[in-house]
Design a protein around this motif. Structure first.
Motif, mmCIF file in Angstrom:
data_model
loop_
_atom_site.group_PDB
_atom_site.id
_atom_site.type_symbol
_atom_site.label_atom_id
_atom_site.label_comp_id
_atom_site.label_asym_id
_atom_site.label_seq_id
_atom_site.Cartn_x
_atom_site.Cartn_y
_atom_site.Cartn_z
ATOM 1 N N VAL A 1 0.785 -1.185 -0.071
ATOM 2 C CA VAL A 1 0.074 0.023 0.160
ATOM 3 C C VAL A 1 0.787 1.224 -0.005
ATOM 4 N N SER A 2 0.550 2.309 -1.012
ATOM 5 C CA SER A 2 1.340 3.405 -0.863
ATOM 6 C C SER A 2 0.379 4.519 -0.694
ATOM 7 N N PHE A 3 0.976 5.789 -0.212
ATOM 8 C CA PHE A 3 0.380 6.921 0.037
ATOM 9 C C PHE A 3 0.618 7.981 -0.705
ATOM 10 N N LYS A 4 -0.391 8.706 -1.678
ATOM 11 C CA LYS A 4 0.076 9.858 -2.156
ATOM 12 C C LYS A 4 -1.045 11.010 -2.381
ATOM 13 N N ASN A 5 -0.814 12.015 -2.232
ATOM 14 C CA ASN A 5 -1.899 13.091 -2.351
ATOM 15 C C ASN A 5 -3.128 12.953 -1.089
ATOM 16 N N GLY A 6 -2.747 12.152 -0.266
ATOM 17 C CA GLY A 6 -3.836 11.983 0.524
ATOM 18 C C GLY A 6 -4.804 10.934 0.700
ATOM 19 N N GLN A 7 -4.272 9.962 -0.234
ATOM 20 C CA GLN A 7 -5.117 8.786 -0.869
ATOM 21 C C GLN A 7 -4.389 7.543 -0.597
ATOM 22 N N ALA A 8 -4.779 6.561 -0.220
ATOM 23 C CA ALA A 8 -4.328 5.236 -0.120
ATOM 24 C C ALA A 8 -4.201 4.327 -1.343
ATOM 25 N N SER A 9 -3.382 3.865 -1.968
ATOM 26 C CA SER A 9 -3.584 2.966 -3.130
ATOM 27 C C SER A 9 -2.646 1.568 -3.119
ATOM 28 N N LEU A 10 -3.498 0.503 -3.807
ATOM 29 C CA LEU A 10 -2.760 -0.626 -3.554
ATOM 30 C C LEU A 10 -2.129 -0.955 -4.809
ATOM 31 N N ASP A 11 -0.789 -1.263 -4.848
ATOM 32 C CA ASP A 11 0.003 -1.667 -5.835
ATOM 33 C C ASP A 11 0.588 -2.907 -5.968
ATOM 34 N N ASN A 12 1.047 -3.422 -7.147
ATOM 35 C CA ASN A 12 1.496 -4.606 -7.561
ATOM 36 C C ASN A 12 0.836 -5.632 -7.274
ATOM 37 N N VAL A 13 -0.642 -5.482 -7.327
ATOM 38 C CA VAL A 13 -1.636 -6.623 -7.008
ATOM 39 C C VAL A 13 -1.849 -6.861 -8.550
ATOM 40 N N HIS A 14 -1.884 -8.324 -8.835
ATOM 41 C CA HIS A 14 -2.360 -8.713 -10.193
ATOM 42 C C HIS A 14 -3.875 -9.237 -9.995
ATOM 43 N N ILE A 15 -4.630 -8.447 -10.943
ATOM 44 C CA ILE A 15 -6.082 -8.997 -11.180
ATOM 45 C C ILE A 15 -6.015 -9.428 -12.668
ATOM 46 N N ALA A 16 -6.335 -10.656 -12.914
ATOM 47 C CA ALA A 16 -6.187 -11.314 -14.301
ATOM 48 C C ALA A 16 -7.308 -10.739 -15.151
ATOM 49 N N ASN A 17 -7.101 -10.358 -16.437
ATOM 50 C CA ASN A 17 -8.059 -9.844 -17.407
ATOM 51 C C ASN A 17 -9.263 -11.111 -17.368
ATOM 52 N N TYR A 18 -10.600 -10.381 -17.400
ATOM 53 C CA TYR A 18 -11.780 -11.151 -17.432
ATOM 54 C C TYR A 18 -12.092 -11.689 -19.066
ATOM 55 N N GLU A 19 -12.160 -12.800 -19.211
ATOM 56 C CA GLU A 19 -12.168 -13.667 -20.420
ATOM 57 C C GLU A 19 -13.328 -12.833 -21.348
ATOM 58 N N GLN A 20 -14.254 -12.409 -20.920
ATOM 59 C CA GLN A 20 -15.326 -11.873 -21.780
ATOM 60 C C GLN A 20 -15.366 -10.503 -21.825
ATOM 61 N N ASN B 1 -13.227 -8.206 -23.265
ATOM 62 C CA ASN B 1 -12.946 -7.310 -24.428
ATOM 63 C C ASN B 1 -11.987 -6.183 -24.336
ATOM 64 N N GLN B 2 -12.742 -5.284 -24.912
ATOM 65 C CA GLN B 2 -11.993 -3.771 -24.727
ATOM 66 C C GLN B 2 -12.217 -3.330 -23.319
ATOM 67 N N PHE B 3 -13.058 -3.967 -22.348
ATOM 68 C CA PHE B 3 -13.324 -3.333 -21.121
ATOM 69 C C PHE B 3 -12.330 -3.557 -20.176
ATOM 70 N N ASN B 4 -11.301 -4.468 -20.486
ATOM 71 C CA ASN B 4 -10.469 -5.092 -19.689
ATOM 72 C C ASN B 4 -9.324 -3.839 -19.275
ATOM 73 N N VAL B 5 -8.815 -3.669 -18.096
ATOM 74 C CA VAL B 5 -7.795 -2.560 -17.956
ATOM 75 C C VAL B 5 -6.436 -3.459 -17.695
ATOM 76 N N ASP B 6 -5.472 -2.572 -17.221
ATOM 77 C CA ASP B 6 -3.826 -3.170 -16.956
ATOM 78 C C ASP B 6 -4.272 -3.864 -15.789
ATOM 79 N N PRO B 7 -3.753 -5.303 -15.741
ATOM 80 C CA PRO B 7 -3.739 -6.242 -14.557
ATOM 81 C C PRO B 7 -2.878 -5.717 -13.459
ATOM 82 N N LEU B 8 -2.013 -4.890 -13.421
ATOM 83 C CA LEU B 8 -1.116 -4.431 -12.431
ATOM 84 C C LEU B 8 -1.358 -2.938 -12.016
ATOM 85 N N ARG B 9 -2.365 -2.463 -12.585
ATOM 86 C CA ARG B 9 -2.638 -0.857 -12.145
ATOM 87 C C ARG B 9 -2.846 -0.772 -10.806
ATOM 88 N N SER B 10 -2.550 0.530 -10.424
ATOM 89 C CA SER B 10 -2.734 1.062 -8.992
ATOM 90 C C SER B 10 -4.329 1.016 -8.722
#
Length: 154
Positions: A54-73, A75-84
């Motif tokens: 967990v990192s803290f920037k600008n008064g917000q907490a974010s979860l970093d380096n957590v991998h959520i796999a792309n959803y198979e169905q 398509n274009q709505f999938n986002v980066d699996p390692l995003r903050s």
């Protein structure tokens, strides 16, 4: 029909390395801001939190380096699996955690991800890094407990 009790034992992902590498002092429950395809992947159990922090920037907490796999169905709505991903905590909790992290040797790591009333929650822990001899003691203690359990089974 009786209501089903919500327990945290039905975790979708656990971070077993965190309790071995860190002495967990405090725990907090936080929500995660996820997209539609991400929550579907989380519900399917396609999440890895082993290397997360967990990192803290600008008064917000974010979860970093957590991998959520792309959803198979997804398509274009999938986002980066390692995003903050933003953690949903009260401002007072964020300030408290940010102050603790400024100390030497203290970090905030995710311990468990689970569903609570349909929402994805993450249990985060404030951990102080263990020394090598502390880790050896943990291994020795675990082995002794395992041997005792074996003897009691007989």
């Amino acid at each position: 029909m009786a209501k089903k009790k919500i327990t945290h034992d039905d975790a979708l992902a656990t971070n077993r390395k965190a309790r071995f590498n860190y002495a967990i002092e405090e725990t907090f429950e936080a929500g995660m801001a996820l997209t539609g395809t991400e929550i579907k992947s989380v519900r399917a159990g396609q999440i890895t939190i082993g290397d997360g922090f967990v990192s803290f920037k600008n008064g917000q907490a974010s979860l970093d380096n957590v991998h959520i796999a792309n959803y198979e169905q997804g398509n274009q709505f999938n986002v980066d699996p390692l995003r903050s991903r933003r953690l949903l905590l009260h401002k007072r909790q964020i300030n408290h955690l940010a102050a603790l992290v400024k100390e030497s040797g203290v970090t905030v790591v995710p311990l468990k991800v689970y569903l609570k009333q349909g929402f994805a929650k993450v249990l985060i822990g404030v951990g102080r890094g263990k020394k090598q001899y502390d880790k050896r003691q943990s291994i020795k203690k675990r082995d002794m407990e395992r041997d005792l359990n074996r003897q009691f089974k007989k």
